[in-house]
Design a protein around this motif. Structure first.
Motif, PDB file in Angstrom:
ATOM      1  N   VAL A 169       0.496   2.350  -9.216  1.00 12.26           N
ATOM      2  CA  VAL A 169       0.137   2.999 -10.134  1.00 12.26           C
ATOM      3  C   VAL A 169      -0.466   4.905  -9.216  1.00 12.26           C
ATOM      4  N   ARG A 170      -0.321   5.493 -10.061  1.00 17.56           N
ATOM      5  CA  ARG A 170      -1.134   7.176  -9.631  1.00 17.56           C
ATOM      6  C   ARG A 170      -2.152   7.873 -10.025  1.00 17.56           C
ATOM      7  N   CYS A 171      -3.034   7.932  -9.191  1.00 13.53           N
ATOM      8  CA  CYS A 171      -3.839   8.948 -10.632  1.00 13.53           C
ATOM      9  C   CYS A 171      -4.374  10.171  -9.721  1.00 13.53           C
ATOM     10  N   SER A 172      -4.224  10.707 -10.332  1.00 13.54           N
ATOM     11  CA  SER A 172      -5.082  12.239 -10.160  1.00 13.54           C
ATOM     12  C   SER A 172      -6.252  13.138 -10.184  1.00 13.54           C
ATOM     13  N   SER A 173      -7.204  11.756 -10.673  1.00 15.72           N
ATOM     14  CA  SER A 173      -8.330  12.264 -11.614  1.00 15.72           C
ATOM     15  C   SER A 173      -8.767  11.175 -11.782  1.00 15.72           C
ATOM     16  N   SER A 174     -10.491  11.140 -11.345  1.00 18.76           N
ATOM     17  CA  SER A 174     -11.332  10.409 -12.368  1.00 18.76           C
ATOM     18  C   SER A 174     -11.146  10.009 -13.644  1.00 18.76           C
ATOM     19  N   GLN A 176      -8.296  10.440 -15.167  1.00 19.82           N
ATOM     20  CA  GLN A 176      -7.001   9.095 -15.291  1.00 19.82           C
ATOM     21  C   GLN A 176      -7.279   7.939 -14.568  1.00 19.82           C
ATOM     22  N   LEU A 177      -8.387   7.673 -13.740  1.00 17.53           N
ATOM     23  CA  LEU A 177      -8.678   6.297 -12.961  1.00 17.53           C
ATOM     24  C   LEU A 177      -9.342   5.364 -13.985  1.00 17.53           C
ATOM     25  N   LEU A 178     -10.436   6.378 -15.127  1.00 15.83           N
ATOM     26  CA  LEU A 178     -11.452   5.063 -15.453  1.00 15.83           C
ATOM     27  C   LEU A 178      -9.696   4.355 -16.500  1.00 15.83           C
ATOM     28  N   ILE A 179      -9.004   5.813 -17.975  1.00 16.43           N
ATOM     29  CA  ILE A 179      -7.703   5.638 -18.332  1.00 16.43           C
ATOM     30  C   ILE A 179      -7.320   3.739 -17.738  1.00 16.43           C
ATOM     31  N   THR A 180      -6.939   3.904 -16.523  1.00 16.52           N
ATOM     32  CA  THR A 180      -5.994   3.426 -15.808  1.00 16.52           C
ATOM     33  C   THR A 180      -6.617   2.068 -15.356  1.00 16.52           C
ATOM     34  N   LEU A 181      -7.799   1.999 -15.117  1.00 14.67           N
ATOM     35  CA  LEU A 181      -9.063   0.442 -15.316  1.00 14.67           C
ATOM     36  C   LEU A 181      -9.001  -0.287 -16.308  1.00 14.67           C
ATOM     37  N   HIS A 182      -8.868   1.335 -17.828  1.00 16.82           N
ATOM     38  CA  HIS A 182      -9.332  -0.029 -18.835  1.00 16.82           C
ATOM     39  C   HIS A 182      -7.522  -0.640 -19.585  1.00 16.82           C
ATOM     40  N   SER A 183      -6.546   0.169 -19.290  1.00 18.06           N
ATOM     41  CA  SER A 183      -5.188  -0.835 -19.615  1.00 18.06           C
ATOM     42  C   SER A 183      -4.991  -1.609 -18.468  1.00 18.06           C
ATOM     43  N   MET A 184      -5.661  -1.753 -17.504  1.00 18.94           N
ATOM     44  CA  MET A 184      -5.330  -2.709 -16.728  1.00 18.94           C
ATOM     45  C   MET A 184      -5.753  -4.446 -17.382  1.00 18.94           C
ATOM     46  N   GLU A 185      -6.678  -4.225 -18.172  1.00 20.45           N
ATOM     47  CA  GLU A 185      -7.118  -5.703 -18.770  1.00 20.45           C
ATOM     48  C   GLU A 185      -5.728  -6.613 -19.552  1.00 20.45           C
ATOM     49  N   ASN A 186      -5.251  -5.483 -19.815  1.00 18.55           N
ATOM     50  CA  ASN A 186      -3.989  -6.123 -20.910  1.00 18.55           C
ATOM     51  C   ASN A 186      -3.086  -6.482 -19.514  1.00 18.55           C
ATOM     52  N   VAL A 187      -2.913  -5.601 -18.586  1.00 20.35           N
ATOM     53  CA  VAL A 187      -2.347  -6.586 -17.613  1.00 20.35           C
ATOM     54  C   VAL A 187      -2.047  -7.818 -16.815  1.00 20.35           C
ATOM     55  N   PHE A 188      -3.552  -7.597 -16.287  1.00 21.32           N
ATOM     56  CA  PHE A 188      -4.108  -8.819 -16.139  1.00 21.32           C
ATOM     57  C   PHE A 188      -4.222 -10.041 -16.688  1.00 21.32           C
ATOM     58  N   SER A 189      -3.978  -9.992 -18.383  1.00 19.64           N
ATOM     59  CA  SER A 189      -4.559 -10.885 -18.930  1.00 19.64           C
ATOM     60  C   SER A 189      -2.740 -12.152 -18.984  1.00 19.64           C
ATOM     61  N   LYS A 190      -1.851 -10.790 -18.886  1.00 16.01           N
ATOM     62  CA  LYS A 190      -0.709 -11.299 -18.864  1.00 16.01           C
ATOM     63  C   LYS A 190       0.146 -11.554 -17.661  1.00 16.01           C
ATOM     64  N   HIS A 191      -0.684 -11.478 -16.237  1.00 15.38           N
ATOM     65  CA  HIS A 191       0.065 -11.923 -15.354  1.00 15.38           C
ATOM     66  C   HIS A 191      -0.873 -12.979 -14.353  1.00 15.38           C
ATOM     67  N   PRO A 192      -1.170 -13.492 -14.314  1.00 15.04           N
ATOM     68  CA  PRO A 192      -2.053 -14.746 -14.333  1.00 15.04           C
ATOM     69  C   PRO A 192      -2.184 -14.996 -12.769  1.00 15.04           C
ATOM     70  N   GLN A 193      -0.787 -14.334 -12.016  1.00 13.54           N
ATOM     71  CA  GLN A 193      -0.654 -13.987 -10.687  1.00 13.54           C
ATOM     72  C   GLN A 193      -0.813 -13.317  -9.806  1.00 13.54           C
ATOM     73  N   MET A 194      -2.180 -12.329 -11.041  1.00 16.58           N
ATOM     74  CA  MET A 194      -1.933 -11.129 -10.001  1.00 16.58           C
ATOM     75  C   MET A 194      -3.412 -11.462  -9.737  1.00 16.58           C
TER      76      MET A 194
END
Length: 332
Positions: A169-174, A176-194
């Protein structure tokens, strides 16, 4: 199915599912790098800071860790000794090269599965040549050429399976980084091998944020704290190992060279935002160039850039030297 009158709602049911995913077993990083982590390796919930000035090998070291993480444990009956973990890399410097990672993976796998590098390098050309030859002369490919093409195909599939475990994932501002970290919760919950989250780097937006907030230092601190709090939540809830790179300077730098003073304390390393991020770290790696102003000869006539890394954690500290060549990191 639970009724809403029982005191449960949809959000709470989802939280239970997330709890199950968090408690799932994750791959161990015990064999990540025995040079840097000989005994106290990064464990779930820990953060590794990688400090260094520009061009000291921070991103290259991340590639070294990524390649080890995403390699499989075994391939058919062959022992690969990878960790087989999924990795999320947030690139804020826009300098991470997937082609470079591909090259490192390919070189490592060729050594392990004992594939002739010359055959691999020329296999695409050989395949095209045989195709043209079969059209013009109706000639069947030789057994050697067939094996070369087969080896190339197997290697390509194996490298691709490794890269499938990396999420970039690429972010160009703080913001965007905040939004990305928020969205990561949904990703990590579906991928236990992460297992691993990497951020390269946390100091990319420092001056941009300072300009935005101006003299309002509290606004700047609040932005940093929001990112840190969200990152801490992800680390604790999903038992992640986090690697952060940070640009830093040191009073021991002189024209790009590091003074190997055994009395140097890791607290003397200065970073732009060390005050906010240092409270997260369980391990700290400090990288410096060891070859200024010229690289050193390490093998025959080949000249590689050399680097020096100091490792600090709660239980121990040590240092080692490594080189960077076309195949990745090589320890001295």
């Amino acid at each position: 199915m639970l009724a809403e009158s029982d005191g449960f709602n949809k959000t709470e049911v989802e939280t239970c599912a997330q709890l199950f995913m968090r408690l799932a077993s994750k791959p161990s990083l015990e064999s990540l790098d025995l040079h840097l982590f000989p005994s106290h390796f990064p464990k779930p919930g820990e953060v590794v800071e990688i400090h260094g000035a520009s061009a000291t090998g921070k991103t290259e070291l991340l590639m070294h860790f990524i390649s080890k993480c995403i390699l499989p444990k075994r391939w058919n009956t062959l022992l690969i000794n990878g960790i087989e973990a999924e990795v999320v890399l947030i690139d804020t410097d826009f300098k991470f090269s997937v082609i470079r990672l591909y090259q490192i993976l390919k070189e490592q796998l060729m050594k392990i599965i004992d594939v002739d590098s010359n055959d691999i390098c020329t296999s695409s050309w050989a395949a095209q040549t045989e195709t043209l030859s079969s059209k013009t002369h109706s000639k069947e490919p030789s057994k050697k050429d067939q094996q070369t093409i087969k080896n190339e195909k197997v290697l390509e599939e194996l490298v691709q399976s490794c890269l499938d475990r990396l999420y970039l994932v690429r972010c160009s501002s703080s913001e965007q980084l905040l939004i990305t970290l928020h969205s990561m919760e949904n990703v990590f919950s579906k991928h236990p091998q992460m297992t691993v989250l990497m951020l390269d780097s946390v100091s990319s937006f420092y001056w941009e944020d300072r300009v935005k907030t101006g003299d309002n230092w509290k606004s700047f601190e609040a932005l940093q704290d929001n990112i840190i709090d969200l990152l801490q939540k992800l680390v604790q809830d999903y038992r992640l190992v986090v690697f952060l790179t940070k640009n830093s300077t040191s009073q021991h730098f002189k024209s790009g060279k590091f003074s190997h003073n055994p009395n140097t304390d890791h607290g003397q390393i200065e970073a732009f935002d060390c005050k906010y991020w240092s409270k997260l770290s369980a391990h700290r790696l400090i990288l410096t160039r060891d070859d200024f102003p010229f690289p050193v000869v390490v093998k025959g006539n080949e000249m590689y850039a050399s680097y020096f890394v100091k490792v600090f954690n709660k239980k121990e500290h040590h240092h080692c030297k490594f080189y960077i060549n076309s195949n990745g990191i090589l320890y001295a």
